[in-house]
Design a protein around this motif. Structure first.
Motif, PDB file in Angstrom:
ATOM      1  N   LEU A 118       4.869 -81.948-114.568  1.00  0.00           N
ATOM      2  CA  LEU A 118       4.019 -81.944-113.370  1.00  0.00           C
ATOM      3  C   LEU A 118       3.428 -83.330-113.129  1.00  0.00           C
ATOM      4  CD1 LEU A 118       2.209 -78.491-113.690  1.00  0.00           C
ATOM      5  CD2 LEU A 118       4.059 -79.100-112.114  1.00  0.00           C
ATOM      6  N   ASP A 119       3.046 -84.028-114.209  1.00  0.00           N
ATOM      7  CA  ASP A 119       2.531 -85.394-114.050  1.00  0.00           C
ATOM      8  C   ASP A 119       3.601 -86.310-113.456  1.00  0.00           C
ATOM      9  OD1 ASP A 119       0.013 -84.861-114.996  1.00  0.00           O
ATOM     10  OD2 ASP A 119       0.428 -85.530-117.043  1.00  0.00           O
ATOM     11  N   ARG A 120       4.814 -86.182-113.963  1.00  0.00           N
ATOM     12  CA  ARG A 120       5.891 -87.049-113.472  1.00  0.00           C
ATOM     13  C   ARG A 120       6.205 -86.775-112.001  1.00  0.00           C
ATOM     14  NH1 ARG A 120       9.886 -88.890-117.752  1.00  0.00           N
ATOM     15  NH2 ARG A 120       8.704 -88.850-119.676  1.00  0.00           N
ATOM     16  N   ILE A 121       6.202 -85.497-111.625  1.00  0.00           N
ATOM     17  CA  ILE A 121       6.465 -85.164-110.217  1.00  0.00           C
ATOM     18  C   ILE A 121       5.328 -85.691-109.337  1.00  0.00           C
ATOM     19  CG2 ILE A 121       6.771 -83.277-108.552  1.00  0.00           C
ATOM     20  CD1 ILE A 121       8.075 -81.665-110.842  1.00  0.00           C
ATOM     21  N   GLU A 170      15.142 -75.817-102.794  1.00  0.00           N
ATOM     22  CA  GLU A 170      16.549 -76.139-102.555  1.00  0.00           C
ATOM     23  C   GLU A 170      16.841 -76.339-101.068  1.00  0.00           C
ATOM     24  OE1 GLU A 170      19.130 -73.219-104.241  1.00  0.00           O
ATOM     25  OE2 GLU A 170      20.913 -74.454-104.005  1.00  0.00           O
ATOM     26  N   HIS A 171      16.151 -75.598-100.210  1.00  0.00           N
ATOM     27  CA  HIS A 171      16.514 -75.642 -98.786  1.00  0.00           C
ATOM     28  C   HIS A 171      15.584 -76.470 -97.928  1.00  0.00           C
ATOM     29  CE1 HIS A 171      19.735 -72.929 -99.507  1.00  0.00           C
ATOM     30  NE2 HIS A 171      18.933 -72.067-100.084  1.00  0.00           N
ATOM     31  N   GLU A 172      14.376 -76.673 -98.423  1.00  0.00           N
ATOM     32  CA  GLU A 172      13.366 -77.374 -97.610  1.00  0.00           C
ATOM     33  C   GLU A 172      13.868 -78.733 -97.145  1.00  0.00           C
ATOM     34  OE1 GLU A 172      11.365 -80.939 -97.848  1.00  0.00           O
ATOM     35  OE2 GLU A 172      11.703 -80.028 -99.797  1.00  0.00           O
ATOM     36  N   ARG A 173      14.372 -79.520 -98.094  1.00  0.00           N
ATOM     37  CA  ARG A 173      14.686 -80.901 -97.784  1.00  0.00           C
ATOM     38  C   ARG A 173      15.799 -81.021 -96.755  1.00  0.00           C
ATOM     39  NH1 ARG A 173      15.481 -85.701-102.035  1.00  0.00           N
ATOM     40  NH2 ARG A 173      15.993 -87.309-100.534  1.00  0.00           N
ATOM     41  N   ALA A 196      -3.913 -83.511-107.323  1.00  0.00           N
ATOM     42  CA  ALA A 196      -3.957 -83.367-105.869  1.00  0.00           C
ATOM     43  C   ALA A 196      -2.760 -84.050-105.197  1.00  0.00           C
ATOM     44  CB  ALA A 196      -5.264 -83.952-105.330  1.00  0.00           C
ATOM     45  N   GLU A 197      -2.146 -85.029-105.903  1.00  0.00           N
ATOM     46  CA  GLU A 197      -0.989 -85.744-105.322  1.00  0.00           C
ATOM     47  C   GLU A 197       0.164 -84.788-105.034  1.00  0.00           C
ATOM     48  OE1 GLU A 197      -2.202 -86.126-108.313  1.00  0.00           O
ATOM     49  OE2 GLU A 197      -2.886 -88.181-108.650  1.00  0.00           O
ATOM     50  N   LEU A 198       0.211 -83.675-105.761  1.00  0.00           N
ATOM     51  CA  LEU A 198       1.330 -82.756-105.572  1.00  0.00           C
ATOM     52  C   LEU A 198       1.287 -82.072-104.207  1.00  0.00           C
ATOM     53  CD1 LEU A 198       1.566 -81.175-109.123  1.00  0.00           C
ATOM     54  CD2 LEU A 198       3.189 -82.734-108.048  1.00  0.00           C
ATOM     55  N   ALA A 199       0.103 -81.927-103.661  1.00  0.00           N
ATOM     56  CA  ALA A 199      -0.012 -81.264-102.362  1.00  0.00           C
ATOM     57  C   ALA A 199       0.163 -82.237-101.205  1.00  0.00           C
ATOM     58  CB  ALA A 199      -1.367 -80.570-102.255  1.00  0.00           C
ATOM     59  N   GLU A 200       0.267 -83.529-101.520  1.00  0.00           N
ATOM     60  CA  GLU A 200       0.304 -84.530-100.454  1.00  0.00           C
ATOM     61  C   GLU A 200       1.693 -84.773 -99.882  1.00  0.00           C
ATOM     62  OE1 GLU A 200      -1.380 -87.934-102.344  1.00  0.00           O
ATOM     63  OE2 GLU A 200      -3.408 -87.078-102.380  1.00  0.00           O
ATOM     64  N   GLU A 201       2.715 -84.284-100.568  1.00  0.00           N
ATOM     65  CA  GLU A 201       4.091 -84.589-100.145  1.00  0.00           C
ATOM     66  C   GLU A 201       4.926 -83.345-100.399  1.00  0.00           C
ATOM     67  OE1 GLU A 201       7.862 -85.967 -99.577  1.00  0.00           O
ATOM     68  OE2 GLU A 201       7.288 -85.451-101.618  1.00  0.00           O
ATOM     69  N   VAL A 202       5.689 -82.929 -99.390  1.00  0.00           N
ATOM     70  CA  VAL A 202       6.347 -81.618 -99.479  1.00  0.00           C
ATOM     71  C   VAL A 202       7.393 -81.572-100.593  1.00  0.00           C
ATOM     72  CG1 VAL A 202       8.096 -82.114 -97.714  1.00  0.00           C
ATOM     73  CG2 VAL A 202       7.334 -79.745 -98.089  1.00  0.00           C
ATOM     74  N   GLY A 203       8.088 -82.687-100.829  1.00  0.00           N
ATOM     75  CA  GLY A 203       9.090 -82.716-101.897  1.00  0.00           C
ATOM     76  C   GLY A 203       8.452 -82.539-103.271  1.00  0.00           C
ATOM     77  N   ASP A 255      12.663 -89.419-104.863  1.00  0.00           N
ATOM     78  CA  ASP A 255      12.999 -89.126-106.266  1.00  0.00           C
ATOM     79  C   ASP A 255      12.602 -87.723-106.718  1.00  0.00           C
ATOM     80  OD1 ASP A 255      13.983 -91.682-106.584  1.00  0.00           O
ATOM     81  OD2 ASP A 255      12.060 -92.495-107.278  1.00  0.00           O
ATOM     82  N   THR A 256      11.977 -86.960-105.823  1.00  0.00           N
ATOM     83  CA  THR A 256      11.426 -85.670-106.282  1.00  0.00           C
ATOM     84  C   THR A 256      12.523 -84.700-106.718  1.00  0.00           C
ATOM     85  OG1 THR A 256      11.343 -84.887-103.996  1.00  0.00           O
ATOM     86  CG2 THR A 256       9.315 -85.812-104.901  1.00  0.00           C
ATOM     87  N   ILE A 257      13.703 -84.772-106.083  1.00  0.00           N
ATOM     88  CA  ILE A 257      14.782 -83.853-106.469  1.00  0.00           C
ATOM     89  C   ILE A 257      15.242 -84.176-107.892  1.00  0.00           C
ATOM     90  CG2 ILE A 257      17.148 -83.096-105.974  1.00  0.00           C
ATOM     91  CD1 ILE A 257      15.577 -82.150-103.704  1.00  0.00           C
ATOM     92  N   GLY A 258      15.527 -85.453-108.163  1.00  0.00           N
ATOM     93  CA  GLY A 258      16.008 -85.844-109.490  1.00  0.00           C
ATOM     94  C   GLY A 258      14.983 -85.567-110.575  1.00  0.00           C
ATOM     95  N   ILE A 259      13.728 -85.890-110.298  1.00  0.00           N
ATOM     96  CA  ILE A 259      12.691 -85.690-111.314  1.00  0.00           C
ATOM     97  C   ILE A 259      12.410 -84.191-111.502  1.00  0.00           C
ATOM     98  CG2 ILE A 259      10.220 -86.108-111.767  1.00  0.00           C
ATOM     99  CD1 ILE A 259      10.701 -88.965-110.793  1.00  0.00           C
ATOM    100  N   GLY A 260      12.516 -83.443-110.412  1.00  0.00           N
ATOM    101  CA  GLY A 260      12.389 -81.982-110.528  1.00  0.00           C
ATOM    102  C   GLY A 260      13.532 -81.381-111.328  1.00  0.00           C
TER     103      GLY A 260
END
Ligand SMILES: [Zn+2]
Length: 253
Positions: free
Chosen positions: A121-124, A246-249, A82-89, A131-136
């Motif tokens: 997915l766990d790491r993201i 790529e464009h959201e951020r 559920a953490e993935l839906a909590e932050e747009v990055g 850090d979401t860009i680098g980890i992605g």
């Protein structure tokens, strides 16, 4: 109908008719599979959050031979992410991972690809927003490596001359990696990349996602990866989730 019981990750989900849901799963045993969850919207109790995007668990599928849509008999959830839906990055990075998995995985099970997607997915889901860009990026390159397209980065992809670690180099999508100055003059569409970018990609390909990136570097890496994927994707369909990631951020900033 044979029953397939397999670990599975929900990579795509949408409502179907009034009461049902269709999900696309990456399964450990049988690659990408689609399933109809009858009554999933009427009875939340039956599946809970199991059929939400990025959830992982044990899926039971009634497999219809030679049909593309199977029937979901059950889904026991291990983690909802559920953490993935909590932050747009996080969400856009995870959506990009799902898109790559859907595009690269066939209908044959690949435990290595499955475990990689699950771990990424766990790491993201644990990543700080910055850090979401680098980890992605690290996750995308790991998937590229698992499916067999890892670029050559330590030597010339054409003539195999070793490159010094400190050397800026030309990255050629057509050649499948970095090329030496001599081959760069012959290769078309190459892009100069600094030694630091090559070092970051080398670490990502080996599973190390602890590379800190300045904003401009993240943007350059996303562009390089997109061009690389465009050159190596099995088909020409545009990468929509990647484009949003790529464009959201930059548009939100
Ligand atoms: Zn060369």
């Amino acid at each position: 109908m044979p029953l397939l019981v397999t670990e599975a990750i929900v990579l795509h989900a949408f409502d179907y008719l009034e009461s049902s849901r269709i999900i696309r799963l990456l399964t450990r045993e049988a690659g990408i599979q689609s399933a109809l969850a009858r009554g999933a919207r009427k009875s939340r109790a039956r599946y809970g959050s199991a059929l939400d995007l990025f959830a992982e668990g044990s899926a039971q599928l009634y497999v219809k031979p030679s049909r593309e849509l199977h029937n979901l008999a059950g889904f026991e959830i291990d983690r909802s992410r559920a953490e993935l839906a909590e932050e747009v990055g996080r969400f856009t990075a995870a959506s990009t991972i799902a898109e790559l998995a859907l595009r690269f995985a066939g209908e044959e099970g690949s435990p290595q690809l499955y475990d990689t997607v699950s771990d990424v997915l766990d790491r993201i889901s644990r990543a700080a927003p910055e850090d979401t860009i680098g980890i992605g990026l690290a996750g995308c390159w790991r998937i590229v490596a698992v499916v067999g397209f890892a670029p050559e980065l330590s030597s010339c992809a054409v003539c195999h001359t070793p490159l010094r670690d400190t050397e800026d180099a030309t990255f050629s999508h057509a050649a499948g990696g970095t090329v030496c100055p001599t081959c760069a003059r012959l290769a078309r569409g190459g892009r100069k990349i600094p030694a630091s970018a090559r070092a970051a990609m080398t670490r990502w390909l080996s599973g190390d996602d602890s590379v800190s990136l300045a904003e401009a570097e993240g943007r350059s890496h996303q562009r390089l990866l997109r061009e690389f994927l465009d050159a190596h994707m099995p088909d020409d369909r545009p990468l929509r989730a990647f484009a949003v990631w790529e464009h959201e951020r930059w548009s939100a900033a």
